[in-house]
Design a protein around this motif. Structure first.
Motif, PDB file in Angstrom:
ATOM      1  N   LEU A  89       0.736  -1.190  -0.065  1.00 28.37           N
ATOM      2  CA  LEU A  89       0.039  -0.098   0.100  1.00 28.37           C
ATOM      3  C   LEU A  89       0.881   1.377   0.040  1.00 28.37           C
ATOM      4  CD1 LEU A  89      -2.798  -0.832   2.780  1.00 28.37           C
ATOM      5  CD2 LEU A  89      -3.276  -0.691   0.337  1.00 28.37           C
ATOM      6  N   LYS A  90       0.279   2.412  -0.646  1.00 26.90           N
ATOM      7  CA  LYS A  90       1.001   3.795  -0.783  1.00 26.90           C
ATOM      8  C   LYS A  90      -0.138   4.679  -0.252  1.00 26.90           C
ATOM      9  CE  LYS A  90       4.927   2.375  -2.733  1.00 26.90           C
ATOM     10  NZ  LYS A  90       6.342   2.493  -2.124  1.00 26.90           N
ATOM     11  N   LYS A  99       3.717   7.859   0.024  1.00 26.08           N
ATOM     12  CA  LYS A  99       4.661   7.258   1.143  1.00 26.08           C
ATOM     13  C   LYS A  99       4.184   5.917   1.340  1.00 26.08           C
ATOM     14  CE  LYS A  99       4.942  11.466   4.023  1.00 26.08           C
ATOM     15  NZ  LYS A  99       4.180  12.194   3.074  1.00 26.08           N
ATOM     16  N   HIS A 100       5.129   4.756   1.624  1.00 24.21           N
ATOM     17  CA  HIS A 100       4.827   3.542   2.067  1.00 24.21           C
ATOM     18  C   HIS A 100       3.993   3.407   3.376  1.00 24.21           C
ATOM     19  CE1 HIS A 100       5.532  -0.628   0.288  1.00 24.21           C
ATOM     20  NE2 HIS A 100       5.660  -1.029   1.688  1.00 24.21           N
ATOM     21  N   ILE A 101       2.906   2.346   3.333  1.00 21.95           N
ATOM     22  CA  ILE A 101       2.091   2.113   4.387  1.00 21.95           C
ATOM     23  C   ILE A 101       2.801   0.627   4.820  1.00 21.95           C
ATOM     24  CG2 ILE A 101      -0.035   1.463   5.479  1.00 21.95           C
ATOM     25  CD1 ILE A 101      -1.320   3.343   3.494  1.00 21.95           C
ATOM     26  N   TYR A 102       3.455   0.830   5.999  1.00 19.16           N
ATOM     27  CA  TYR A 102       3.781  -0.504   6.781  1.00 19.16           C
ATOM     28  C   TYR A 102       2.487  -1.202   7.614  1.00 19.16           C
ATOM     29  CZ  TYR A 102       8.461   1.117   5.804  1.00 19.16           C
ATOM     30  OH  TYR A 102       9.708   1.893   5.259  1.00 19.16           O
ATOM     31  N   GLY A 129       6.568  -4.646   5.080  1.00 18.45           N
ATOM     32  CA  GLY A 129       6.551  -4.155   3.822  1.00 18.45           C
ATOM     33  C   GLY A 129       5.387  -4.285   2.907  1.00 18.45           C
ATOM     34  N   GLY A 130       4.464  -5.224   3.242  1.00 13.66           N
ATOM     35  CA  GLY A 130       3.574  -5.925   2.639  1.00 13.66           C
ATOM     36  C   GLY A 130       3.061  -7.110   3.035  1.00 13.66           C
ATOM     37  N   PHE A 131       2.298  -8.046   2.201  1.00 12.35           N
ATOM     38  CA  PHE A 131       2.075  -9.257   2.593  1.00 12.35           C
ATOM     39  C   PHE A 131       1.741 -10.237   1.316  1.00 12.35           C
ATOM     40  CE2 PHE A 131      -1.872  -6.641   2.300  1.00 12.35           C
ATOM     41  CZ  PHE A 131      -2.679  -7.336   1.660  1.00 12.35           C
ATOM     42  N   PHE A 132       1.817 -11.313   1.370  1.00  7.24           N
ATOM     43  CA  PHE A 132       1.511 -12.314   0.395  1.00  7.24           C
ATOM     44  C   PHE A 132       0.314 -12.873   0.666  1.00  7.24           C
ATOM     45  CE2 PHE A 132       6.057 -12.730   0.312  1.00  7.24           C
ATOM     46  CZ  PHE A 132       6.502 -12.334  -0.885  1.00  7.24           C
TER      47      PHE A 132
END
Length: 542
Positions: A89-90, A99-102, A129-132
């Motif tokens: 997500l940004k 900005k990147h969303i953690y 940083g994200g998810f699978f």
């Protein structure tokens, strides 16, 4: 594809507009997933909810003989074959920067219907940083995977006033399972890796077995990974335990970075960052190419839609035209590294490249990523510039010839540029033979597409002392430095990357001769990668 979420009013003073919800749209075929993000909305308690759906997903176990130097070995192992999606997500707030969303493991939920068996399982990552979404789909679902998810947005978003955008990105991935494998294919040409032997001459070439993530001794002593101190094409120092060798399982992008993805990337950068990630100034006229300074675009179609303004720090807005679904060429090493940083991914190593292509099978001399040394040139385009762009050529199952775009040196109508990601793949209506489908798709052992042909791919090389500092947990943090450069790698990618896999203009001669598309070819092991070329692109992993 862009999904719009309608305005919602949460308080008298708080108005949320969700715009620019991006997803990666890939056409349906046997090795592609056609990922769609649907039913997006924001709840009043600050959750983003949506359904992520894709077709032709796969998940199965298969018992196979493990790779071994003992040709009579019968040792077996269950290997996992699956695909999945990497999501991140940004957010763009009132300062107009993205900005990147953690996201922690407590922020993401699969909305499970208790009456149904789930199609995916959630895999979170330690760096947030994200998810699978990892496929566990059952065979009777016919590959159609659908998962409803909820994402708890950070509290600071809820406290934002005014208008802002949130972008949800999904990148198709393939799992490469843990296991021993070989590098090198037993051919001495093009700087292929090999096992040091008593003679170390061209008459005694053996592939090298990687059977753990332990350090690898390099040198001319028998049994080492061959390394000749007199030749900079080969590693000349021990490969440390921390360097990713490919034995452990890892995720890899199913496709090379496409032009739509790179356009999305550019459109989240500042003017100053765009300056370094494009070939022409963001202040250039409308319809100026983003990446090309010559007159021959070689089928790249990223252009300036709205020009930027450096004095006002207004970035350009880019658009992609008919090349939206094609691999993105004209990328240099720094471009690819920056894209992976932005996407919270990492580069793969050249050892991982061979594992992703060859799998756990014994090498065949001169083999391509579909597992045979035979190839058919894909160059007669159909449905040009569409999401179903393909070619009329069909893989030759009788000769075990796989389909790839390259320079055969024979056809006068050779394709002059890149093709759509997954251009050759077809469904079960084309064939019920998995082998024929793999040849037609040009797919690897695990289902990774176009590891042979289309564009050269940047990987972390082993014949560079600085790049050996690279570790598996060196992944992108979602942010670039102020100049648009990667900020999570400890080495210079211009010197520390190698290109593997060949491209649409690469020649492929007989085994033992110039054969760039072969899995083990390393001819350009010492090339520096500061220039943008119409033949270079890449992909990443995690």
């Amino acid at each position: 594809m862009k999904q719009e979420i309608q305005k919602r009013r949460f308080t008298t003073f708080f108005l949320l507009i969700i715009g620019s919800i991006f997803l990666i749209h890939i056409p349906t075929n046997s090795f592609a997933n056609n990922v769609k993000v649907e039913n997006l909305y924001i709840t009043e308690n600050n959750f983003l909810e949506c359904t992520i759906k894709w077709e032709n997903s796969w998940f199965f176990n298969k018992e196979l003989t493990t790779a071994s130097e003992n040709s009579s070995s019968t040792q077996k192992k269950d290997f996992i074959f699956k695909d999945g999606v990497w999501c991140f997500l940004k957010i763009r707030t009132n300062d107009y920067t993205w900005k990147h969303i953690y996201l922690s493991e407590n922020d993401i939920f699969i909305n499970q219907n208790t009456t149904q068996v789930p199609d995916t399982e959630l895999e979170t990552v330690e760096d947030k940083g994200g998810f699978f979404l990892s496929s566990i789909i059952q065979e009777e679902k016919n590959g159609i995977s659908q998962t409803s998810i909820s994402i708890k947005l950070p509290d600071e978003i809820k406290n934002q006033f005014g208008v802002y955008d949130i972008a949800l990105y999904a990148v198709e991935m393939v799992w490469v399972d843990e296991g021993s494998f070989f590098v090198g294919d037993g051919v001495s040409s093009q700087n292929a890796l090999r096992k040091a032997t008593q003679t170390n001459d061209s008459t005694d070439i053996k592939p090298f077995l990687i059977h753990s993530e332990n350090e690898i001794l390099v040198g001319t002593d028998q049994g080492n990974l061959y390394g000749n101190n007199g030749k900079e094409e080969f590693a000349n120092s021990t490969i440390p335990t921390t360097f990713p060798k490919g034995y452990d399982g890892f995720w890899i992008m199913k496709y090379e970075i496409n032009q739509n993805q790179y356009t999305d990337f550019l459109n989240t950068l500042t003017f100053k960052q765009q300056l370094n990630r494009t070939a022409n100034s963001p202040e250039s006229d409308i319809a100026t190419s983003a990446l090309i300074t010559s007159s021959n675009a070689l089928r790249n179609s990223i252009f300036i839609k709205e020009k930027g303004n450096e004095n006002l720090n207004i970035p350009a807005i880019y658009e992609v035209r008919e090349g939206k679904y094609r691999a993105c060429n004209w990328l240099n090493a720094e471009d690819v590294a920056a894209f992976l940083d932005w996407a919270a991914l990492r580069p793969i190593t050249e050892l991982e490249f061979e594992k992703a292509a060859r799998g756990v099978t014994n090498p065949i001399k001169g083999e391509f990523s579909w597992g045979t040394p035979y190839i058919l040139d894909a160059n007669t385009i159909q449905n040009d510039g569409t999401e179903s762009e393909t070619v009329s050529e069909l893989a030759n199952v009788t000769d075990s010839a796989g389909l790839a775009t390259y320079n055969s040196g024979i056809e006068i109508n050779q394709l002059n540029g890149v093709l759509r990601n997954g251009f050759g793949a077809k469904g079960s209506d084309f064939s019920t033979s998995n082998f024929e489908l793999r040849l037609q798709a040009g797919a690897s052992f695990w289902g990774v597409m176009e590891l042979s042909g289309n564009v050269w791919e940047y990987c972390v090389k082993i014949n560079n002392q600085s790049s050996l500092s690279f570790e598996r947990n060196h992944v992108g943090n979602g942010f670039l430095d102020e100049n648009g450069n990667v900020d999570f790698l400890s080495f210079n990618v211009i010197d520390g990357f190698i290109v593997r896999g060949g491209a649409w203009d690469s020649v492929t001669y007989a085994v033992g001769d110039f054969r760039d598309l072969s899995v083990s070819a390393r001819y350009y092991a010492t090339l520096k990668h500061q220039n943008r070329r119409g033949t270079t692109g890449g992909r990443g992993g995690r």
